[in-house]
Structures are given as C-alpha cells and as structure tokens.
Design an enzyme around this catalytic site. Sequence first.
Site, mmCIF file in Angstrom:
data_model
loop_
_atom_site.group_PDB
_atom_site.id
_atom_site.type_symbol
_atom_site.label_atom_id
_atom_site.label_comp_id
_atom_site.label_asym_id
_atom_site.label_seq_id
_atom_site.Cartn_x
_atom_site.Cartn_y
_atom_site.Cartn_z
ATOM 1 C CG HIS A 128 -1.897 1.143 1.214
ATOM 2 N ND1 HIS A 128 -3.046 1.089 0.458
ATOM 3 C CD2 HIS A 128 -1.918 2.344 1.832
ATOM 4 C CE1 HIS A 128 -3.728 2.209 0.620
ATOM 5 N NE2 HIS A 128 -3.064 2.993 1.452
ATOM 6 C CG ASP A 164 -6.090 -0.331 2.253
ATOM 7 O OD1 ASP A 164 -5.936 -1.415 1.677
ATOM 8 O OD2 ASP A 164 -6.436 0.705 1.663
ATOM 9 C CB CYS A 728 38.799 8.629 -2.327
ATOM 10 S SG CYS A 728 37.043 8.944 -2.073
#
Length: 923
Positions: A128, A164, A728
């Site tokens: 969702h 939901d 680096c």
Amino acid sequence: MLRGGGQALRRFSSSPISFKNKLKLALIGQSLFGQEVYNHLRKEGHRVVGVFTVPDKDGKADPLALAAEKDGTPVFKFPRWRVKGKTIKEVAEAYRSVGAELNVLPFCTQFIPMDVIDGPKHGSIIYHPSILPRHRGASAINWTLIMGDKKAGLSVFWADDGLDTGPILLQRSCEVQPNDTVDTLYNRFLFPEGIKAMVEAVQLIADGKAPRIPQPEEGATYEGIQKKENAEISWDQSAEVLHNWIRGHDKVPGAWTEINGQMVTFYGSSLLNSSVPPGEPLEIKGAKKPGLVTKNGLVLYGNDGKALMVRNLQFEDGKMIPASQYFSAGETSVVELTAEEVKVAETIKLIWAGILSNVPVIEDSTDFFKSGARSMDVVRLVEEIRQKCGGLQLQNEDVYLATRFEDFIQKVVRKLRGEDQEAELVVDYVSKEVNEMTVKMPYQCFINGEFTDADDGKTYDTINPTDGSTICKVSYASLVDVDKAVAAAKEAFENGEWGRMNARERGRLMYRLADLLEEHQEELATIEALDSGAVYTLALKTHIGMSVQTFRYFAGWCDKIQGSTIPINQARPNRNLTFTKKEPLGVCAIIIPWNYPLMMLAWKSAACLAAGNTLVLKPAQVTPLTALKFAELSVKAGFPKGVINIIPGSGGIAGQRLSEHPDIRKLGFTGSTLIGKQIMKSCAVSNLKKVSLELGGKSPLIIFNDCELDKAVRMGMGAVFFNKGENCIAAGRLFVEESIHDEFVTRVVEEIKKMKIGDPLDRSTDHGPQNHKAHLEKLLQYCEAGVKEGATLVYGGRQVQRPGFFMEPTVFTDVEDHMYLAKEESFGPIMVISKFQNGDIDGVLQRANNTEYGLASGVFTRDINKAMYVSEKLEAGTVFINTYNKTDVAAPFGGVKQSGFGKDLGEEALNEYLKTKTVTLEY
C-alpha cells in the site's frame, strides 16, 4: 477491498542475494509494479506457482501476465472472484490447485474473497503506497500530496477483512519534495522501494521473522477515489494549499476551474518562490486575483498573496497546451513535411499501431488516449521513438500535449526543426551513437556562459579506456583561459545577477539543475562509461544518481544558511547588539579527480553554489566530458553567465594557475597527497586563500572472527573492488583474524572468479577497465613490488588480454607491516590482506593506525561493544561498522592526518565555502 497504485515505468536493478528459505507464492494483481515484484521474487529463488491477474484489455495482456506467460508460470485471468458475496467455485478450485504457501498482492484492483486471503499457510500480504494507518484507500498517493504531508511512504501489511487495516509487516518513508507530483513520488521512491520492500517482506516470512504490528486507529484516515466532479479548485486558500490540490490530482482526475465558461484542467504545478515574470492577465471564475499568462506558464495567486505556476492546461475537448500559449492557442500553422520527415512520420505511425493494436488503422484524427492507451504506453511511445527515430528525445509531456496523431506529428516535426525550443546555447558537439542513444558531448572550454576553444587553439585527446580509442579532442586550457574564467566568475559575483539573487531563487536554480541531471542521467552515465570506464549500471546509480541527490540536498540549504545573535557585556548606559552573518567567499576554484568525474564535481560545486559563490572548475585531464555536459545543463537550468566556468586541461598549467590566482578566495581539491601539499603551499604563498583537501588514503578494514562471514566477504569485496578499486575510501588493507583468515581468502577468490570483466556498457559486466593506461601500468608495477617483497599473490595481478586497460581483480596475502603494499595506496582492484592473532584487538588497532593516512576505515563484528571501542580508536574521518562505502549526501565526508582536512557533504560542507562576519551595534 485491495487497491494500490501503479503509474509509470521505472528501471530497477538489484544484486542477487542468496537466502536459505524459499516459498511457493501466488501473485494476485496486475501492472508493471506487479511484473517487477514477480521478476524479483523469482530472481531471489522463490517459486511463483500461479499468477492471478485481470483479463486482457483491447486484446492486450497485462504486463504481469506477459512476464509470467513468457516464463511458463500458470496464469489465470478472472474478471471476478465472487458473485453476490460468494466465491465462484471454479475460481476457488483453480486457485487451490496451485498450492501456494503465501499470497502476494503487489497491486490489485479486484475484490479477493477472505477464504482465498486466509487460504495459504502464511496468509496474504499487500503493498500500500502510504504510511498506514494514514491514507487508507485507493488514492493514497494523491491524498498524501493533497493533504500537504511532509513525509510519504509505503506499507506492506497482512491482509484482513478490513480496508487496508491489517497488521503491519514493514514500512518505508521518504521526504516529500516541494514540487513532487504523483508520478515523481511514485517513480522516485514508491515504485523502486516498493519492489524491494515486497521482496524483503516475503523473505522475512520465509525466515519466520515477519512481525505483525497492529495498526493504531489514532491518526487513521480513509479517503475515497477522487472523481472529476470533486476536483474543482476552491480559490480562497493559500498558494501552498492550491499547489497541493493541483499536484495531488495530476494526472488523474485533474484539478480544474472555469475560464471563459469552459472547464480547464491544470497540470504541472510548482510553487513560485522567485519574482513573478511579466505577463497578460487572465480572469478565472472564483479567483479574487486574475492569473497571469507568462512565458513560463500560468501564474496563480493564493489568498496569502503568494504565487504558484502551472505549466499545462487541458480543455474540455481533451486538447492540452502549454499554459504560456493560452492566448496564442490555435494560431500555430500546419507545417509541410519534407521527404525525410515523412519517413519519420511513417515510422511513428507504425509505433502507434503497435501500441494501439485494437485500432485497425491509425488516422490523423486517432486520439492516443481515447483509443485505449495508458500511462505506461506513454513511456513505451517515447522510448520507441528514441530508439527508432535517430535518438529523438521526447518528454512524456509531449504526448499529453498532442494526443491526436496529426497534432503529435506536427509537434515531432517542430521539435526536429528546433522550432519549439527557446533560444539555446550554441554547442559544437561531438556526437556518438552508443548504448542505443545519441550521446552529445561538448568538448570546448566553458567560460562566461559560452563554449569556446582554448585561447591558443590547443587540444588533447581524451581516451576510451575500454578499447584505447580516442573519443574526441578536447580544448587544452591555457593560462589566458584560466584568467578569463576567473574574471568572468568575479564579475558575476560582484556585479552580476547572481550576487543580487535571493537565496530561494538560488535554490530554485539548483533544484532545476538537479532535475536536468536526472533527465539526462542515461546520457551522462553513458559518457561516464566512455570517458572513465565506469560500469554503466554503477554510473547510473552512483556517479549520476548521487550527483542528483547532492544538488537537491544543497538546493534545500540555500535559504537556511543563518548567523546568530550573541549576548555581550553592555557598555552602560548604552546597549549593544551583536550578531553574525554567514557570507559567501567570492570566486572559488575546484579541482576534481578522475575516479568519479561528475560525482566529485557535485560534492564540491553544489555546496559552493548553495553558499552563493561563483566557481571555476578544472576536471581531471583524462575525464573532462561529464563536467562539460554539466556546464551545458547549467545554462538550460538558468544559471547566469559567469557563475559556473569549466576549464579542461592539465594540473601543471591550469591547476597551478588556479592555486596561485590572487582573485580566488577558496580552493577545494580532491587528489593525491603529494599534489595537495603543493596546492596548499601555492595557496598560502599567493593570497592565503582558504583550502579544503581530500587526499590519499590507506583505509584499514578489520574483520573479526565473530563477524557475519558471508556479509564480511561480500562487503569486503565491495570495499576493495567497487568502481574497479578507483575509490578514495577503498579498503587499502584488510586485517583478518587468524581463525577465519583462510576461509575468508578462499571465499573471496571463489567470488572473484564469478565476476564478469568486460565492456562497461554491458549490463551484466561487474568490472570495467581501469581509468587510463598510465594508471594500469602503475597498478601492475604495484603488484610486481608486492611479489618481490615476499607477499603471496593468491589471484590476479595481471593485465587482461584484451583491448583496453583491463586488470584482473587481485588478492595478496601474507602482507607484513613493513612492505610497500602495506603502506602505499594502490587505487585499484588489489586486495591486500594481513592476518592478526585471535583476540588481539589493541594489536590490530595499532597496526591499522600505523599509517600517515586517515580517510576511512571499517570493522566487521557482531559484538557491538567491540565495534564501538574499535571505532573510537581508529584514526580516520569515517568509520564503517558492518558495512562499507555507505556515504550519504547528508553525512559529512573528509579525512584526517595526511588524508587532508575540510568536509564535503552535509551541513559542514557549507562552512567550507562561507565566511563569518561579526556585527556589533550600539543603541
């Protein structure tokens, strides 16, 4: 019952991860999002035993169905699952026949019966696109924007019989940008992170580690699907609320108002923080103040007097136009096509026919969307035209602005002729057809807003490390060119528009530049691969992706740079006020290395510009091309002349002149310690200019026997071989505890043998060529020195026998503290391993710190107390614990000892480009 959001195509990549536990899955849903979740779950080793999706529409299968059918996975296309509240028997039987252990619903518009939801051993999980319990319902992304939420996110939850409302399994969140739309929010975060979240959730379930966190009702909201009739704009609100309303309805259903008796829908809203450009008034029903049609769009006003701008308008008949053309709409004449343009039109008609397979004949009046095209078809149309029409680059917006075939062809022809473009920078490109695109590369000096040859006409070759061929000739800046660039930057700072510009307008330009970098990310990544040998997929994600993030991050800082008020002793009877101001330094010089050409440019120049300075930048001589492309994009973003200047050439000439120039107030340098010392000396002798230096490193990585060994092997390899070792902060020396040393080495070699060395533009390549020939030769000499001193060469150490500058990933063991390999940085794909005695924490720390460098370091252990102790004792600017190479734009980055001083990234980087002024007044 179960709905989510799936809007647009987005490329997504993920490294394969090996898990012990796997599940049999049923995927229920549809869309490109569903397709990507399906692909990645299978890639992770889970078995998809059935896909349940929607029936074909207009003869076209859903993307999820297409992927599953291609793989031979059983596919079921049910128009519905139940009738009158009862599950359809045939549907239920088909579902049960696949024997799923878990249902996965990535995006589903159908109502799924609870006996199906609860049927598998592990139940069902759903994606969702909101941070539940907020914004339950099918339009969650829209409402996130409409309500002005500062955070957006996603949830994976366990399905229940509510809407939901099921328990949360996991959630992810992100910041909502001021001008985010549904599409940008979905494409930037909800789509890619949603795929990762679904895959992670399934694995958590498989491993028995998935939580079930009940959703609280406090803060819960439910909003329904917005319809056109509900999307009318209410004008008596602030500009921000109006902006949120418009962008929350963009593209569906579209926020609208009435203009001259006609419904007009607004698209492409943004808050207007700069001054309002001149324009022609437009009366809008219900608005207290007329809008203003300007060359940039339609300016609208809130009840707070602040403004916003919309870019496009759509009328009731479906026609969409740029808002700037409101008063001239319909005045454009039909252009006659040349023979070459007719061929292009015929090719495009075939592309339309392929997409609109349900339309028998594509006619001039055929409307793209009314014929059934969807948002994902827009992406397909734009990409196919780019591939089949000579790299013609359209935007999605072009399709929405010309939906009829006849109008679309007219727009394409005008774009081909350059008639719909504003006056643009004159650029003499070198163009190459590569990576399925036309790459256009500027190659001249960029000074005072113009590309120009070097003053003395000199050029040099920039080389493709993949095959050793010349990409193009690049201008070789002279001392005269450096002085011109500095003079232009000084004029822009002291007398130009930039020096008068307010901070928010400066931020707006930087946001726009970030957007342009993102729009051109594939081209930039391709140039980076050609010019530096960077693997394309890594360049896309890191070299370019982090550059975009850096500019966005510092754009947000522009209007937040503040001084402070300070209480001081009063000289009675008078009173005093003391405050500080943070001010830009003036003209800054930036000298960047060749390992991350664009990203290093971004790390320094974004902070420099956010602080209000102007700059002269010298890219590395061997990798100038993305810096020059950046210069071109800075003009398109609207940066005034002289603010940004790029001078390709040598460090000995251009770089040295920058360090000595009396008008430069700050120099930022990334490179070797030796050159850093020379620069610091020149800056001191000339005018004591401010300096920040990010120099060499010999970063130690300590791996204890209580670590998670699989992770230590994987990340230890990344610590050394990431970006071909041209990094680096690469782990220059690994200290591995004695009891796991041999197994660690064995596993590393096994993994190296799986690495694919090859063309950086090949998506399956793991390891590309070293940056340039001289560097490859240096690495080979480094290996020879190691062997001569008695270190054991376990693997590699040789040049790969193929064209270009390729080197085998290399492993040395038995490296003793006095050896050259133990002391000096290789800056290449060479793993240097030393053993330490079991339990000797302080001993290994002493060895790790026995270096003049202090850029980064790392430790792998499950013991948090040990990890924290080691992190405190390591002498480095950054310490990684159980991870490596994890940098972020918000986290300061820099070294100690002979690795330099000063910070890139984060708030601290701004201070490198600011000065503090103290003001005291008496009253």
